[in-house]
Scaffold this motif. Structure first.
Motif, mmCIF file in Angstrom:
data_model
loop_
_atom_site.group_PDB
_atom_site.id
_atom_site.type_symbol
_atom_site.label_atom_id
_atom_site.label_comp_id
_atom_site.label_asym_id
_atom_site.label_seq_id
_atom_site.Cartn_x
_atom_site.Cartn_y
_atom_site.Cartn_z
ATOM 1 N N VAL A 58 0.810 -1.227 0.000
ATOM 2 C CA VAL A 58 0.000 0.000 0.000
ATOM 3 C C VAL A 58 0.842 1.274 0.000
ATOM 4 C CG1 VAL A 58 -1.967 -1.140 1.105
ATOM 5 C CG2 VAL A 58 -0.304 0.108 2.523
ATOM 6 N N GLY A 59 2.158 1.130 0.074
ATOM 7 C CA GLY A 59 3.012 2.307 0.015
ATOM 8 C C GLY A 59 3.380 2.886 1.373
ATOM 9 N N LEU A 60 3.108 2.147 2.439
ATOM 10 C CA LEU A 60 3.540 2.610 3.766
ATOM 11 C C LEU A 60 5.042 2.470 3.922
ATOM 12 C CD1 LEU A 60 1.035 1.208 6.409
ATOM 13 C CD2 LEU A 60 1.609 3.578 5.979
ATOM 14 N N LEU A 61 5.579 1.510 3.254
ATOM 15 C CA LEU A 61 6.998 1.206 3.334
ATOM 16 C C LEU A 61 7.590 1.377 1.944
ATOM 17 C CD1 LEU A 61 9.184 -0.001 5.224
ATOM 18 C CD2 LEU A 61 8.418 -2.245 4.518
ATOM 19 N N PRO A 62 8.607 2.206 1.829
ATOM 20 C CA PRO A 62 9.248 2.323 0.511
ATOM 21 C C PRO A 62 9.689 0.945 0.014
ATOM 22 C CG PRO A 62 10.072 4.006 1.995
ATOM 23 C CD PRO A 62 9.234 3.063 2.825
ATOM 24 N N ARG A 63 9.736 0.799 -1.267
ATOM 25 C CA ARG A 63 10.045 -0.495 -1.878
ATOM 26 C C ARG A 63 11.297 -1.122 -1.272
ATOM 27 N NH1 ARG A 63 8.588 -3.829 -5.607
ATOM 28 N NH2 ARG A 63 10.016 -4.771 -7.077
ATOM 29 N N VAL A 64 11.166 -2.384 -0.883
ATOM 30 C CA VAL A 64 12.255 -3.135 -0.273
ATOM 31 C C VAL A 64 13.029 -3.859 -1.377
ATOM 32 C CG1 VAL A 64 12.811 -5.018 1.320
ATOM 33 C CG2 VAL A 64 10.958 -3.426 1.879
ATOM 34 N N ASN A 65 14.348 -3.794 -1.291
ATOM 35 C CA ASN A 65 15.185 -4.513 -2.259
ATOM 36 C C ASN A 65 14.969 -6.010 -2.144
ATOM 37 O OD1 ASN A 65 16.451 -2.157 -3.241
ATOM 38 N ND2 ASN A 65 17.903 -2.193 -1.543
ATOM 39 N N ARG A 66 15.262 -6.702 -3.227
ATOM 40 C CA ARG A 66 15.143 -8.159 -3.243
ATOM 41 C C ARG A 66 16.448 -8.780 -3.704
ATOM 42 N NH1 ARG A 66 9.477 -10.164 -3.451
ATOM 43 N NH2 ARG A 66 8.165 -8.346 -3.157
ATOM 44 N N THR A 67 16.659 -9.992 -3.228
ATOM 45 C CA THR A 67 17.830 -10.747 -3.680
ATOM 46 C C THR A 67 17.579 -11.245 -5.098
ATOM 47 O OG1 THR A 67 16.989 -12.869 -2.880
ATOM 48 C CG2 THR A 67 18.273 -11.532 -1.304
ATOM 49 N N LYS A 68 18.580 -11.841 -5.711
ATOM 50 C CA LYS A 68 18.432 -12.398 -7.055
ATOM 51 C C LYS A 68 17.334 -13.464 -7.074
ATOM 52 C CE LYS A 68 23.074 -11.394 -8.595
ATOM 53 N NZ LYS A 68 24.355 -11.930 -9.045
ATOM 54 N N GLY A 69 17.134 -14.108 -5.947
ATOM 55 C CA GLY A 69 16.092 -15.134 -5.840
ATOM 56 C C GLY A 69 14.711 -14.569 -5.553
ATOM 57 N N GLY A 70 14.596 -13.244 -5.426
ATOM 58 C CA GLY A 70 13.303 -12.609 -5.200
ATOM 59 C C GLY A 70 12.911 -12.454 -3.739
ATOM 60 N N VAL A 71 13.806 -12.796 -2.829
ATOM 61 C CA VAL A 71 13.518 -12.693 -1.393
ATOM 62 C C VAL A 71 13.753 -11.257 -0.941
ATOM 63 C CG1 VAL A 71 14.220 -13.495 0.909
ATOM 64 C CG2 VAL A 71 14.172 -15.098 -1.025
ATOM 65 N N ARG A 72 12.823 -10.725 -0.164
ATOM 66 C CA ARG A 72 12.988 -9.364 0.351
ATOM 67 C C ARG A 72 14.243 -9.293 1.222
ATOM 68 N NH1 ARG A 72 7.543 -10.085 -0.125
ATOM 69 N NH2 ARG A 72 6.333 -8.301 -0.889
ATOM 70 N N ASP A 73 15.014 -8.232 1.007
ATOM 71 C CA ASP A 73 16.272 -8.035 1.727
ATOM 72 C C ASP A 73 16.227 -6.652 2.377
ATOM 73 O OD1 ASP A 73 18.856 -8.366 2.665
ATOM 74 O OD2 ASP A 73 19.780 -7.752 0.765
ATOM 75 N N TYR A 74 15.772 -6.608 3.638
ATOM 76 C CA TYR A 74 15.588 -5.351 4.360
ATOM 77 C C TYR A 74 16.925 -4.767 4.782
ATOM 78 C CZ TYR A 74 10.583 -6.329 4.712
ATOM 79 O OH TYR A 74 9.259 -6.563 4.422
#
Length: 128
Positions: free
Chosen positions: A23-39
């Motif tokens: 919903v845009g509360l949290l700026p886009r979180v980076n992801r690993t090459k495997g697509g896992v969120r990496d905070y």
């Protein structure tokens, strides 16, 4: 950190964190090459800020607006400040209301304690 670690750190479910991002509360979180969120540490600061603001009742819509303004850059500094000032005013009013309610509850509890004490004393009086 992955989503599970962040959830554990802040006491939030993975679904909640995904919702915050969606919903845009949290700026886009980076992801690993495997697509896992990496905070990142910065992402965690956002999560902490959002949780803090939600815990005191700031509406999701206001926080979404704040994050959107933040992402637009420094030209929105004044607007963000005004938004926070308005939310602070509203929070101060709610805080006063809660303080009044707390005092009212304390008064009622005191009355119950006095009533219970008086009742116990009457029941212990010897019959003469």
């Amino acid at each position: 950190m992955n989503i599970s670690e962040v959830g554990g750190k802040f006491g939030l479910s993975q679904d909640t964190l995904r919702y915050y991002e969606r919903v845009g509360l949290l700026p886009r979180v980076n992801r690993t090459k495997g697509g896992v969120r990496d905070y990142t540490e910065e992402d965690c600061k956002w999560v902490e800020f959002i949780k803090c603001m939600r815990n005191v009742g700031l509406p999701v819509e206001v926080l979404i607006e704040y994050v959107a303004l933040y992402q637009l850059g420094d030209e929105t500094l004044q607007t963000r400040k005004e938004l926070l000032i308005e939310q602070r005013k509203q929070l101060a009013v709610r805080l006063e209301e809660m303080q009044s309610t707390l005092e009212r509850l304390d008064t009622k509890i005191d009355r119950y304690e006095q009533w219970t004490y008086a009742k116990d004393k009457l029941q212990r009086r010897p019959f003469n």
